[in-house]
Scaffold this active site. Structure first.
Site, PDB file in Angstrom:
ATOM      1  N   TYR A  40       0.888  -1.266  -0.379  1.00 13.72           N
ATOM      2  CA  TYR A  40      -0.333   0.419  -0.042  1.00 13.72           C
ATOM      3  C   TYR A  40       0.760   1.328  -0.271  1.00 13.72           C
ATOM      4  CZ  TYR A  40       0.250   1.693   4.830  1.00 13.72           C
ATOM      5  OH  TYR A  40       0.932   1.878   6.646  1.00 13.72           O
ATOM      6  N   ARG A  45       8.571   3.883  -4.057  1.00 18.99           N
ATOM      7  CA  ARG A  45       8.418   3.343  -3.616  1.00 18.99           C
ATOM      8  C   ARG A  45       8.261   1.868  -3.755  1.00 18.99           C
ATOM      9  NH1 ARG A  45       7.696   6.002   2.924  1.00 18.99           N
ATOM     10  NH2 ARG A  45       5.016   5.384   1.674  1.00 18.99           N
ATOM     11  N   ARG A  95      -4.687 -20.331  -2.325  1.00 16.56           N
ATOM     12  CA  ARG A  95      -4.211 -20.712  -0.598  1.00 16.56           C
ATOM     13  C   ARG A  95      -2.822 -21.467  -1.301  1.00 16.56           C
ATOM     14  NH1 ARG A  95      -3.347 -21.783   4.370  1.00 16.56           N
ATOM     15  NH2 ARG A  95      -2.592 -20.380   5.473  1.00 16.56           N
ATOM     16  N   HIS A 122       0.823 -21.199  -0.251  1.00 15.77           N
ATOM     17  CA  HIS A 122       2.538 -20.370   1.143  1.00 15.77           C
ATOM     18  C   HIS A 122       3.587 -20.462  -0.272  1.00 15.77           C
ATOM     19  CE1 HIS A 122       0.893 -22.832   3.621  1.00 15.77           C
ATOM     20  NE2 HIS A 122       1.233 -21.939   4.270  1.00 15.77           N
ATOM     21  N   LYS A 151       6.572  -1.765   2.004  1.00 23.14           N
ATOM     22  CA  LYS A 151       5.619  -1.073   3.016  1.00 23.14           C
ATOM     23  C   LYS A 151       4.442  -2.292   2.461  1.00 23.14           C
ATOM     24  CE  LYS A 151       3.141   3.244   3.361  1.00 23.14           C
ATOM     25  NZ  LYS A 151       3.142   3.262   4.674  1.00 23.14           N
ATOM     26  N   GLU A 181      11.542   3.576  14.859  1.00 25.40           N
ATOM     27  CA  GLU A 181      11.174   4.264  14.296  1.00 25.40           C
ATOM     28  C   GLU A 181       9.608   3.960  15.045  1.00 25.40           C
ATOM     29  OE1 GLU A 181       9.625   3.638  10.067  1.00 25.40           O
ATOM     30  OE2 GLU A 181       9.941   1.485  10.118  1.00 25.40           O
TER      31      GLU A 181
HETATM   32  N1  PDD Z   1       2.518   5.503   7.437  1.00 21.96           N
HETATM   33  N2  PDD Z   1       8.131   3.959   9.589  1.00 21.96           N
HETATM   34  C1  PDD Z   1       5.976   3.781   9.267  1.00 21.96           C
HETATM   35  C2  PDD Z   1       6.352   2.435   9.953  1.00 21.96           C
HETATM   36  C3  PDD Z   1       4.686   4.080   8.539  1.00 21.96           C
HETATM   37  O1  PDD Z   1       3.825   3.445   8.286  1.00 21.96           O
HETATM   38  C4  PDD Z   1       4.736   5.124   7.638  1.00 21.96           C
HETATM   39  C5  PDD Z   1       4.219   5.699   6.996  1.00 21.96           C
HETATM   40  C6  PDD Z   1       6.049   6.347   8.248  1.00 21.96           C
HETATM   41  C7  PDD Z   1       6.451   7.366   7.216  1.00 21.96           C
HETATM   42  O2  PDD Z   1       6.588   7.338   5.778  1.00 21.96           O
HETATM   43  P1  PDD Z   1       5.955   8.326   4.846  1.00 21.96           P
HETATM   44  O3  PDD Z   1       6.184   9.456   5.101  1.00 21.96           O
HETATM   45  O4  PDD Z   1       6.203   7.600   3.548  1.00 21.96           O
HETATM   46  O5  PDD Z   1       4.658   8.458   5.303  1.00 21.96           O
HETATM   47  C8  PDD Z   1       7.411   5.460   8.778  1.00 21.96           C
HETATM   48  C9  PDD Z   1       1.347   5.491   6.891  1.00 21.96           C
HETATM   49  C10 PDD Z   1       1.186   6.943   6.536  1.00 21.96           C
HETATM   50  C11 PDD Z   1       0.141   5.058   6.662  1.00 21.96           C
HETATM   51  O6  PDD Z   1       0.070   4.131   7.439  1.00 21.96           O
HETATM   52  O7  PDD Z   1      -0.829   5.564   6.619  1.00 21.96           O
END
Ligand code: PDD
Length: 293
Positions: free
Chosen positions: A42, A61, A109, A111, A154, A186
């Protein structure tokens, strides 16, 4: 009646696989791999005053995440729907964000990754208040990072992130700050920056963090402003010497952190944003809203 959350709304329409429809008519198979296995990616892309910001970076990304999970998909195909999402909604001139999700699609389904499955993609926009972010501040809970070792992808598989975020939410706090092996990684949905003696620290890119788009923008702003920025993980043992903390993210932008708690005690307190946070917030506003000075 669908469950409701104060301040959060369902969109009036969504785009599923290139077709706009009311959400209740949007259907995918229960064998969708995103639903069954979390085999999906996403992005959240911001729109300032109706104009898309850093689209290229978000698409890059997504391409990176696709390559890491051996998923062939032409990302450019999504661009018209991303732009349409905001245009079609009544908030075209206001601030908004687009949620974009892409699953490997439907297959029996397994793996392993199936050779041929038809990807499912979903796009919708939602209004978001991006103005006046610098007037807010967040309080954080510090917790151990229990996520997997590929946080650079992501994926929609955010169970660990949501477990961690829910811990701060239940305590009335705003976000959870994560540490692994004595170092901050983070936030549960944001990037963390620390200021100590005029040096700014943030975790280097790699599998331990998501490479935030806002993170990169803020690092570039630090360079432009001749601020000393170092991509080095901040140690828990250095918390007592901390001057400023801020978090970044697409909807978080550059958020002042006023307090940080562990389960037992308060470990950081700074009621007002510090001078470096303020400088970066101002520069970030200028960058995202070109007409504003
Ligand atoms: N989240 N780290 C994590 C684990 C995140 O899920 C996000 C963003 C960020 C910041 O990334 P960016 O600057 O590209 O938004 C860092 C999004 C926005 C969300 O889950 O809604």
């Amino acid at each position: 009646m669908l469950p409701q959350i104060p301040g959060k709304n369902y969109p009036n329409e969504v785009c599923l696989n290139g077709e706009w429809m009311q959400p209740e008519n949007a259907r995918i198979s229960v064998f969708d791999r995103g639903f069954m296995l979390g085999d999906a990616l996403y992005e959240v892309i911001p729109f300032y005053d109706g104009k898309v910001f850093a689209l290229e970076e978000h698409l890059d990304r997504l391409k990176y995440s696709l390559s890491q999970i051996r998923f062939d998909f032409e990302v450019e195909k999504l661009v018209p729907y991303i732009l349409q999402a905001v245009k079609r909604s009544f908030f075209a001139e206001e601030d908004a964000a687009v949620y974009l999700q892409l699953s490997r699609g439907t297959a029996p389904r397994t793996h392993f990754f199936p050779k041929s499955s038809e990807p499912n993609f979903l796009v919708y926009s939602f209004p978001v208040k991006l103005k006046d972010f610098e007037e807010k501040s967040w309080r954080l809970l510090l917790a151990e990072d229990i996520r997997w070792h590929r946080c650079d992808i992501k994926t929609t598989s955010y169970l660990a992130n949501t477990m961690l975020n829910d811990e701060s939410h239940r305590l009335g706090l705003d976000e959870t700050l994560l540490f692994r092996d004595g170092k901050i990684t983070e936030g549960s949905h944001s990037t963390a920056f620390f200021v100590k003696e005029n040096v700014i620290y943030t975790h280097p890119e790699g599998p331990e963090i998501l490479s935030g788009i806002t993170r990169k923008i803020v690092i570039d702003l630090c360079t432009e402003l001749a601020l000393d920025i170092r991509e080095e993980a901040y140690s828990l043992k250095d918390f007592k010497h901390l001057d400023e903390v801020f978090l970044t993210g697409t909807t978080t932008q550059v958020m002042t952190i006023s307090e940080i708690f562990t389960e037992k005690e308060k470990i950081f307190s700074r009621p007002e944003a510090g001078p470096i946070t303020r400088k970066l917030q101002k520069a970030f506003k200028e960058k995202t809203r070109k007409s504003q000075a």
